[in-house]
Design a protein around this motif. Sequence first.
Motif, mmCIF file in Angstrom:
data_model
loop_
_atom_site.group_PDB
_atom_site.id
_atom_site.type_symbol
_atom_site.label_atom_id
_atom_site.label_comp_id
_atom_site.label_asym_id
_atom_site.label_seq_id
_atom_site.Cartn_x
_atom_site.Cartn_y
_atom_site.Cartn_z
ATOM 1 N N THR A 48 0.842 -1.202 0.000
ATOM 2 C CA THR A 48 0.000 0.000 0.000
ATOM 3 C C THR A 48 0.879 1.255 0.000
ATOM 4 O O THR A 48 0.611 2.208 -0.744
ATOM 5 C CB THR A 48 -0.946 -0.006 1.211
ATOM 6 N N THR A 49 1.910 1.253 0.815
ATOM 7 C CA THR A 49 2.827 2.394 0.872
ATOM 8 C C THR A 49 3.494 2.600 -0.491
ATOM 9 O O THR A 49 3.593 3.743 -0.972
ATOM 10 C CB THR A 49 3.897 2.171 1.963
ATOM 11 N N ALA A 50 3.931 1.515 -1.124
ATOM 12 C CA ALA A 50 4.570 1.615 -2.440
ATOM 13 C C ALA A 50 3.585 2.167 -3.474
ATOM 14 O O ALA A 50 3.948 3.010 -4.307
ATOM 15 C CB ALA A 50 5.106 0.256 -2.872
ATOM 16 N N LEU A 51 2.336 1.721 -3.423
ATOM 17 C CA LEU A 51 1.319 2.214 -4.353
ATOM 18 C C LEU A 51 1.020 3.696 -4.127
ATOM 19 O O LEU A 51 0.827 4.462 -5.088
ATOM 20 C CB LEU A 51 0.041 1.392 -4.238
ATOM 21 N N ILE A 52 0.998 4.105 -2.864
ATOM 22 C CA ILE A 52 0.761 5.525 -2.553
ATOM 23 C C ILE A 52 1.910 6.379 -3.088
ATOM 24 O O ILE A 52 1.686 7.447 -3.672
ATOM 25 C CB ILE A 52 0.563 5.724 -1.034
ATOM 26 N N GLU A 53 3.140 5.905 -2.919
ATOM 27 C CA GLU A 53 4.296 6.637 -3.446
ATOM 28 C C GLU A 53 4.251 6.712 -4.964
ATOM 29 O O GLU A 53 4.534 7.757 -5.559
ATOM 30 C CB GLU A 53 5.604 5.963 -2.985
ATOM 31 N N GLN A 54 3.860 5.597 -5.606
ATOM 32 C CA GLN A 54 3.751 5.574 -7.063
ATOM 33 C C GLN A 54 2.653 6.519 -7.534
ATOM 34 O O GLN A 54 2.820 7.231 -8.528
ATOM 35 C CB GLN A 54 3.456 4.139 -7.516
ATOM 36 N N LEU A 55 1.541 6.563 -6.804
ATOM 37 C CA LEU A 55 0.450 7.471 -7.135
ATOM 38 C C LEU A 55 0.892 8.928 -6.994
ATOM 39 O O LEU A 55 0.578 9.764 -7.841
ATOM 40 C CB LEU A 55 -0.754 7.185 -6.237
ATOM 41 N N ALA A 56 1.660 9.230 -5.946
ATOM 42 C CA ALA A 56 2.154 10.592 -5.748
ATOM 43 C C ALA A 56 3.069 11.006 -6.907
ATOM 44 O O ALA A 56 3.000 12.141 -7.405
ATOM 45 C CB ALA A 56 2.889 10.692 -4.417
ATOM 46 N N LYS A 57 3.934 10.092 -7.364
ATOM 47 C CA LYS A 57 4.809 10.378 -8.507
ATOM 48 C C LYS A 57 3.992 10.617 -9.771
ATOM 49 O O LYS A 57 4.279 11.533 -10.547
ATOM 50 C CB LYS A 57 5.795 9.228 -8.729
ATOM 51 N N SER A 58 2.970 9.782 -9.958
ATOM 52 C CA SER A 58 2.107 9.932 -11.137
ATOM 53 C C SER A 58 1.389 11.276 -11.100
ATOM 54 O O SER A 58 1.263 11.955 -12.129
ATOM 55 C CB SER A 58 1.091 8.801 -11.216
ATOM 56 N N GLN A 59 0.910 11.686 -9.932
ATOM 57 C CA GLN A 59 0.237 12.983 -9.809
ATOM 58 C C GLN A 59 1.202 14.126 -10.105
ATOM 59 O O GLN A 59 0.834 15.105 -10.753
ATOM 60 C CB GLN A 59 -0.356 13.129 -8.395
ATOM 61 N N GLN A 60 2.448 13.991 -9.670
ATOM 62 C CA GLN A 60 3.466 15.002 -9.937
ATOM 63 C C GLN A 60 3.721 15.107 -11.439
ATOM 64 O O GLN A 60 3.802 16.198 -11.989
ATOM 65 C CB GLN A 60 4.771 14.658 -9.195
ATOM 66 N N GLN A 61 3.830 13.946 -12.107
ATOM 67 C CA GLN A 61 4.061 13.934 -13.550
ATOM 68 C C GLN A 61 2.882 14.546 -14.292
ATOM 69 O O GLN A 61 3.061 15.286 -15.264
ATOM 70 C CB GLN A 61 4.317 12.498 -14.030
ATOM 71 N N ILE A 62 1.671 14.241 -13.841
ATOM 72 C CA ILE A 62 0.478 14.821 -14.473
ATOM 73 C C ILE A 62 0.479 16.334 -14.305
ATOM 74 O O ILE A 62 0.185 17.085 -15.252
ATOM 75 C CB ILE A 62 -0.805 14.184 -13.903
ATOM 76 N N SER A 63 0.834 16.793 -13.110
ATOM 77 C CA SER A 63 0.895 18.249 -12.865
ATOM 78 C C SER A 63 1.923 18.899 -13.775
ATOM 79 O O SER A 63 1.690 19.986 -14.334
ATOM 80 C CB SER A 63 1.249 18.529 -11.402
ATOM 81 N N GLU A 64 3.079 18.269 -13.935
ATOM 82 C CA GLU A 64 4.123 18.806 -14.815
ATOM 83 C C GLU A 64 3.660 18.838 -16.262
ATOM 84 O O GLU A 64 3.906 19.811 -16.985
ATOM 85 C CB GLU A 64 5.404 17.973 -14.688
ATOM 86 N N LEU A 65 2.956 17.801 -16.718
ATOM 87 C CA LEU A 65 2.433 17.770 -18.079
ATOM 88 C C LEU A 65 1.381 18.864 -18.298
ATOM 89 O O LEU A 65 1.343 19.508 -19.343
ATOM 90 C CB LEU A 65 1.842 16.401 -18.399
ATOM 91 N N ILE A 66 0.519 19.061 -17.312
ATOM 92 C CA ILE A 66 -0.508 20.104 -17.404
ATOM 93 C C ILE A 66 0.169 21.475 -17.517
ATOM 94 O O ILE A 66 -0.227 22.302 -18.329
ATOM 95 C CB ILE A 66 -1.482 20.041 -16.200
ATOM 96 N N ASN A 67 1.201 21.700 -16.710
ATOM 97 C CA ASN A 67 1.918 22.980 -16.766
ATOM 98 C C ASN A 67 2.597 23.157 -18.115
ATOM 99 O O ASN A 67 2.620 24.279 -18.665
ATOM 100 C CB ASN A 67 2.947 23.062 -15.633
ATOM 101 N N LEU A 68 3.170 22.097 -18.688
ATOM 102 C CA LEU A 68 3.786 22.181 -20.017
ATOM 103 C C LEU A 68 2.759 22.540 -21.089
ATOM 104 O O LEU A 68 3.020 23.315 -21.990
ATOM 105 C CB LEU A 68 4.474 20.874 -20.371
ATOM 106 N N LEU A 69 1.568 21.913 -20.988
ATOM 107 C CA LEU A 69 0.525 22.193 -21.940
ATOM 108 C C LEU A 69 0.006 23.631 -21.837
ATOM 109 O O LEU A 69 -0.338 24.256 -22.830
ATOM 110 C CB LEU A 69 -0.630 21.211 -21.793
ATOM 111 N N LYS A 70 -0.046 24.151 -20.628
ATOM 112 C CA LYS A 70 -0.500 25.526 -20.398
ATOM 113 C C LYS A 70 0.505 26.513 -20.978
ATOM 114 O O LYS A 70 0.113 27.562 -21.496
ATOM 115 C CB LYS A 70 -0.652 25.799 -18.904
ATOM 116 N N ASP A 71 1.775 26.180 -20.910
ATOM 117 C CA ASP A 71 2.836 27.076 -21.398
ATOM 118 C C ASP A 71 2.854 27.140 -22.934
ATOM 119 O O ASP A 71 3.362 28.087 -23.501
ATOM 120 C CB ASP A 71 4.196 26.632 -20.885
ATOM 121 N N LYS A 72 2.360 26.202 -23.643
ATOM 122 C CA LYS A 72 2.406 26.171 -25.104
ATOM 123 C C LYS A 72 1.265 26.868 -25.671
ATOM 124 O O LYS A 72 0.471 27.449 -25.779
ATOM 125 C CB LYS A 72 2.429 24.743 -25.604
#
Length: 156
Positions: free
Chosen positions: A132-156
């Motif tokens: 469960t802890t590993a899945l939560i950490e993986q989910l947090a990384k995925s959310q971070q990547q999604i946030s970074e992608l959203i910011n990249l899309l907003k900048d273009k």
Amino acid sequence: MSMSLKERLKDYIKSQSITIKDFERSLGMSNGYVNSISKGLGDEYMTRLIEKYPTLNIPWLLTGEGDMLIGDTNVSGNHSLGVNNGSVTHSFNSQLESSFLKAFEASQTQLTTTLAQLSTSQTQLINSQSQTTALIEQLAKSQQQISELINLLKDK
């Protein structure tokens, strides 16, 4: 098929020409206690039973072996019972001690098995918590990547 402790106790009560209700009251039991017995009497009730009903052969009650009734202090050398200044002493024959020992050993084996099962369950729980802890950490990384992608899309 042998009688249960509850059935033997009811037979004793009947032999004393008293009602189950009066018997329960005499030992401070709740109404219906005798009929609800499934495994045995508690230590407190057993002590009261021995003090108030000294003619009851306790080994007979517990095992069904021997006679229901005893004299005031002795039954053929197999069971002696003394009540001195409120303290109750028992001396059981070796056969009865052996049956108690076997019951104790069976309980100990069952306890050991239960402890092993608990240990296995605890290990499984720890593994589940780690996953469960590993899945939560993986989910947090995925959310971070999604946030970074959203910011990249907003900048273009």
